[in-house]
Write a protein that holds these residues in place. Structure first.
Motif, PDB file in Angstrom:
ATOM      1  N   SER A 401     -13.699 -38.401 -25.785  1.00 24.78           N
ATOM      2  CA  SER A 401     -14.447 -37.683 -26.456  1.00 24.78           C
ATOM      3  C   SER A 401     -14.938 -36.453 -25.593  1.00 24.78           C
ATOM      4  N   SER A 402     -15.545 -35.439 -26.409  1.00 19.79           N
ATOM      5  CA  SER A 402     -16.181 -34.415 -25.402  1.00 19.79           C
ATOM      6  C   SER A 402     -17.383 -35.009 -24.520  1.00 19.79           C
ATOM      7  N   ALA A 403     -18.060 -35.731 -25.092  1.00 19.65           N
ATOM      8  CA  ALA A 403     -19.238 -36.311 -24.340  1.00 19.65           C
ATOM      9  C   ALA A 403     -18.560 -37.177 -22.922  1.00 19.65           C
ATOM     10  N   SER A 404     -17.697 -37.710 -23.061  1.00 19.04           N
ATOM     11  CA  SER A 404     -17.076 -38.518 -21.754  1.00 19.04           C
ATOM     12  C   SER A 404     -16.854 -37.338 -20.725  1.00 19.04           C
ATOM     13  N   ALA A 405     -16.876 -36.238 -20.707  1.00 25.76           N
ATOM     14  CA  ALA A 405     -16.649 -35.355 -19.435  1.00 25.76           C
ATOM     15  C   ALA A 405     -18.069 -35.205 -18.673  1.00 25.76           C
ATOM     16  N   SER A 406     -19.325 -35.292 -19.197  1.00 25.36           N
ATOM     17  CA  SER A 406     -20.469 -35.622 -18.564  1.00 25.36           C
ATOM     18  C   SER A 406     -20.887 -36.904 -18.308  1.00 25.36           C
ATOM     19  N   ALA A 407     -20.362 -38.148 -18.740  1.00 27.30           N
ATOM     20  CA  ALA A 407     -20.744 -39.301 -18.559  1.00 27.30           C
ATOM     21  C   ALA A 407     -20.282 -39.932 -17.071  1.00 27.30           C
ATOM     22  N   THR A 408     -21.234 -40.853 -16.882  1.00 28.49           N
ATOM     23  CA  THR A 408     -21.117 -41.307 -15.515  1.00 28.49           C
ATOM     24  C   THR A 408     -20.197 -42.599 -15.569  1.00 28.49           C
ATOM     25  N   PRO A 409     -19.047 -42.344 -14.835  1.00 28.71           N
ATOM     26  CA  PRO A 409     -18.271 -43.849 -14.720  1.00 28.71           C
ATOM     27  C   PRO A 409     -18.815 -45.036 -14.348  1.00 28.71           C
ATOM     28  N   LEU A 410     -18.564 -46.094 -14.942  1.00 34.50           N
ATOM     29  CA  LEU A 410     -19.147 -47.415 -14.481  1.00 34.50           C
ATOM     30  C   LEU A 410     -18.104 -47.792 -13.358  1.00 34.50           C
ATOM     31  N   PRO A 411     -18.286 -48.830 -12.541  1.00 33.75           N
ATOM     32  CA  PRO A 411     -17.398 -49.546 -11.585  1.00 33.75           C
ATOM     33  C   PRO A 411     -16.264 -49.755 -12.322  1.00 33.75           C
ATOM     34  N   SER A 412     -15.173 -49.957 -11.533  1.00 37.03           N
ATOM     35  CA  SER A 412     -13.868 -50.224 -12.120  1.00 37.03           C
ATOM     36  C   SER A 412     -13.813 -51.701 -12.290  1.00 37.03           C
ATOM     37  N   SER A 413     -14.771 -52.416 -11.678  1.00 37.08           N
ATOM     38  CA  SER A 413     -14.852 -53.856 -12.157  1.00 37.08           C
ATOM     39  C   SER A 413     -15.480 -54.473 -13.355  1.00 37.08           C
ATOM     40  N   ILE A 414     -16.115 -53.483 -13.801  1.00 35.28           N
ATOM     41  CA  ILE A 414     -16.696 -53.800 -15.302  1.00 35.28           C
ATOM     42  C   ILE A 414     -15.494 -53.381 -16.558  1.00 35.28           C
ATOM     43  N   THR A 415     -15.174 -54.565 -17.231  1.00 35.86           N
ATOM     44  CA  THR A 415     -14.038 -54.412 -17.953  1.00 35.86           C
ATOM     45  C   THR A 415     -14.638 -54.096 -19.406  1.00 35.86           C
ATOM     46  N   GLY A 416     -13.804 -53.520 -20.285  1.00 35.90           N
ATOM     47  CA  GLY A 416     -14.293 -53.352 -21.666  1.00 35.90           C
ATOM     48  C   GLY A 416     -13.490 -52.159 -22.267  1.00 35.90           C
ATOM     49  N   GLN A 417     -13.678 -51.645 -23.657  1.00 38.38           N
ATOM     50  CA  GLN A 417     -13.282 -50.726 -24.232  1.00 38.38           C
ATOM     51  C   GLN A 417     -14.127 -50.035 -24.952  1.00 38.38           C
ATOM     52  N   SER A 418     -13.597 -48.656 -25.822  1.00 45.91           N
ATOM     53  CA  SER A 418     -14.462 -48.032 -26.836  1.00 45.91           C
ATOM     54  C   SER A 418     -13.933 -48.463 -27.911  1.00 45.91           C
ATOM     55  N   ALA A 419     -14.649 -48.586 -29.194  1.00 49.54           N
ATOM     56  CA  ALA A 419     -14.249 -48.986 -30.363  1.00 49.54           C
ATOM     57  C   ALA A 419     -13.157 -48.164 -30.918  1.00 49.54           C
ATOM     58  N   SER A 420     -12.779 -46.920 -30.481  1.00 49.24           N
ATOM     59  CA  SER A 420     -12.032 -46.111 -30.920  1.00 49.24           C
ATOM     60  C   SER A 420     -10.598 -46.475 -30.417  1.00 49.24           C
ATOM     61  N   GLU A 421     -10.429 -47.289 -29.634  1.00 48.43           N
ATOM     62  CA  GLU A 421      -9.268 -47.561 -28.632  1.00 48.43           C
ATOM     63  C   GLU A 421      -8.433 -48.673 -29.456  1.00 48.43           C
ATOM     64  N   GLU A 422      -7.345 -48.243 -29.805  1.00 45.47           N
ATOM     65  CA  GLU A 422      -6.340 -49.464 -30.631  1.00 45.47           C
ATOM     66  C   GLU A 422      -5.846 -50.254 -29.634  1.00 45.47           C
ATOM     67  N   THR A 423      -6.401 -51.561 -29.536  1.00 45.00           N
ATOM     68  CA  THR A 423      -5.701 -52.584 -28.371  1.00 45.00           C
ATOM     69  C   THR A 423      -5.287 -53.844 -29.003  1.00 45.00           C
ATOM     70  N   CYS A 424      -4.772 -54.729 -28.291  1.00 46.24           N
ATOM     71  CA  CYS A 424      -4.027 -55.764 -28.957  1.00 46.24           C
ATOM     72  C   CYS A 424      -4.554 -56.964 -28.133  1.00 46.24           C
ATOM     73  N   SER A 425      -4.677 -58.102 -28.775  1.00 46.65           N
ATOM     74  CA  SER A 425      -5.123 -59.435 -27.909  1.00 46.65           C
ATOM     75  C   SER A 425      -3.564 -59.965 -27.497  1.00 46.65           C
ATOM     76  N   VAL A 426      -3.905 -60.578 -26.277  1.00 42.75           N
ATOM     77  CA  VAL A 426      -2.585 -61.079 -25.504  1.00 42.75           C
ATOM     78  C   VAL A 426      -2.699 -62.754 -25.498  1.00 42.75           C
ATOM     79  N   GLY A 427      -1.799 -63.172 -26.291  1.00 39.14           N
ATOM     80  CA  GLY A 427      -1.813 -64.688 -26.408  1.00 39.14           C
ATOM     81  C   GLY A 427      -1.163 -65.144 -24.937  1.00 39.14           C
ATOM     82  N   ASN A 428      -1.203 -66.501 -24.902  1.00 35.78           N
ATOM     83  CA  ASN A 428      -0.564 -67.027 -23.699  1.00 35.78           C
ATOM     84  C   ASN A 428       0.440 -68.175 -23.989  1.00 35.78           C
ATOM     85  N   ASP A 429       1.111 -68.107 -25.232  1.00 38.96           N
ATOM     86  CA  ASP A 429       1.916 -68.854 -25.477  1.00 38.96           C
ATOM     87  C   ASP A 429       3.376 -68.965 -24.946  1.00 38.96           C
TER      88      ASP A 429
END
Length: 429
Positions: A401-429
């Motif tokens: 988003s346009s707002a992200s340009a001025s946002a402060t990046p969190l440390p790379s060790s903090i995991t997560g996602q934005s609600a707009s991102e289309e992600t998949c759950s990874v099974g371990n079968d």
């Protein structure tokens, strides 16, 4: 079985993110999705549903005072709400222990920025070892002394919702004047009212503990299947609670996208069912159990981009004394705490999506491979392409988003996602 070289087998391993903006726990955010972003129609709905709300609880004196005197839409430094998902251990299949009483197995801090342009949902692992203050159980009257290090999900059993709030306040340095607790029944009812949530599965999920069996592909999950998906940990990632958190974020992001984009909010019948399903299965703090508060929250979030709704996991490290527990990653946690305290805009530019999630290979059209077979759940699986990825979740360009340009990046060790991102759950079968 998946190739063991594709993702680490260590219980608390982490996968690197290769590119992209930022990516983002839990059962209780369903209530957030349907109650807090419901637009102006929530006024009448909230009034009607709160008239039959099952119960309310009191928080600490300071928190009660803030909730009673402040306008939630104008709290200096933004508004903080703690959402808790709980049930007894009966039927949860996550432990062979005979555990009595409720546990805060899902705990999520919601921070809404003062200018209402960003929402950050922070999930706290249930196995996190933290200080817990002295608390008195409101049901039994039993007093529990303060503990310098105890498992996080024992706070609810010690002293109810107020004890969980006090624990998170001590951990983050934030004031949390609002809280709500929801049971698993609420998840089933809300997913049914919504007509299911379309969830992407990268690798098959087969969890005999919860009875969840999903092929790779896209599945519409509702009712008991939705609940099983949110509860499964044995079937995703490395089988840890941290893996479950990232898988839950896949579901909740998809739910938020559906609620905010396909006309759900303009359908008064669906909206009423959703709000009713949430509120009738919740215990609310006195300050949150008010129509004006819910209406204010709806107004604050109305129109907010899903790209600015971030799901993050509170940063942790392995507990050197117990491989089944985690401790606070002090440096990363300090950075996150300060950002929330100062109401800073943040991004997850260098973070992974989590231990059991990855970016959708087809940008929202993840589907099953021809050899994936059929799902034994009530959800459906399509076969137009492959959803299988590398396990190193990356951010979608659409999430920027346009707002992200001025946002402060969190440390790379903090995991997560934005609600707009289309992600998949990874099974371990």
């Amino acid at each position: 079985m998946p190739d063991a070289t594709r993702r680490p087998l260590a219980r608390h391993g982490r996968l690197p993110r290769r590119r992209g903006w930022g990516t983002l726990a839990s059962i209780v955010a369903s209530a957030l999705a349907v109650v807090l972003v419901s637009g102006t129609s929530v006024a009448a709905i909230a009034g009607a549903q709160l008239a039959t709300a099952p119960r309310t609880v009191k928080l600490s004196t300071d928190d009660q005072s803030t909730a009673q005197t402040a306008d939630i839409t104008a709290i200096k430094g933004g508004a903080n709400i703690l959402l808790i998902g709980s049930d007894t251990r009966v039927g949860q299949f996550d432990s062979n222990e005979d555990v009595e009483g409720a546990r805060n197995d899902v705990t999520m801090l919601i921070h809404i920025s003062q200018d209402h342009t960003q929402l950050t949902a922070v999930s706290f692992p249930r196995d996190l070892m933290v200080p817990i203050p002295a608390c008195t159980n409101p049901e039994t009257g039993k007093a529990y002394p303060a503990a310098t290090s105890a498992q996080f999900n024992t706070a609810l059993g010690n002293g109810g919702v107020s004890c969980v709030v006090d624990t998170v306040e001590n951990l983050t340095g934030l004031s949390i004047p609002y809280a709500g607790l929801i049971t698993f029944d609420g998840v089933i009812e809300m997913s049914n009212a919504l007509g299911g949530v379309d969830v992407c599965v990268a690798d098959p999920i087969n969890d005999t503990y919860t009875g969840l069996h999903l092929t790779a592909g896209s599945h519409n999950l509702e009712g008991s299947d939705a609940l099983a998906f949110l509860r499964t940990r044995h079937g995703v990632g490395d089988g840890s609670d941290l893996a479950r958190i990232s898988s839950q974020q896949v579901f909740l992001s998809a739910l938020l996208r559906k609620v905010t984009s396909d006309g759900t909010l303009s359908n008064p019948i669906t909206l009423y069912k959703l709000a009713g399903a949430a509120l009738s299965n919740m215990t609310l703090s006195d300050g949150l159990a008010q129509a004006r508060t819910l209406v204010g929250l709806a107004g604050a979030l109305r129109g907010m981009s899903t790209a600015n709704m971030l799901f993050v996991q509170y940063p942790v490290a392995d507990d050197p004394t117990n491989s089944a527990r985690v401790i606070v990653d002090q440096e990363a946690a300090h950075t996150l705490n300060v950002a929330l305290q100062n109401d800073q805009k943040t991004s997850l530019s260098d973070s992974t999506t989590g231990r059991a999630s990855e970016e959708s290979a087809n940008a929202g059209t993840a589907t099953a491979s021809p050899s994936a077979g059929t799902s034994s759940s009530t959800g459906t699986s399509s076969s137009a392409g492959s959803a299988v990825g590398t396990g190193s979740g990356t951010a979608s360009g659409a999430a920027t988003s346009s707002a992200s340009a001025s946002a402060t990046p969190l440390p790379s060790s903090i995991t997560g996602q934005s609600a707009s991102e289309e992600t998949c759950s990874v099974g371990n079968d």
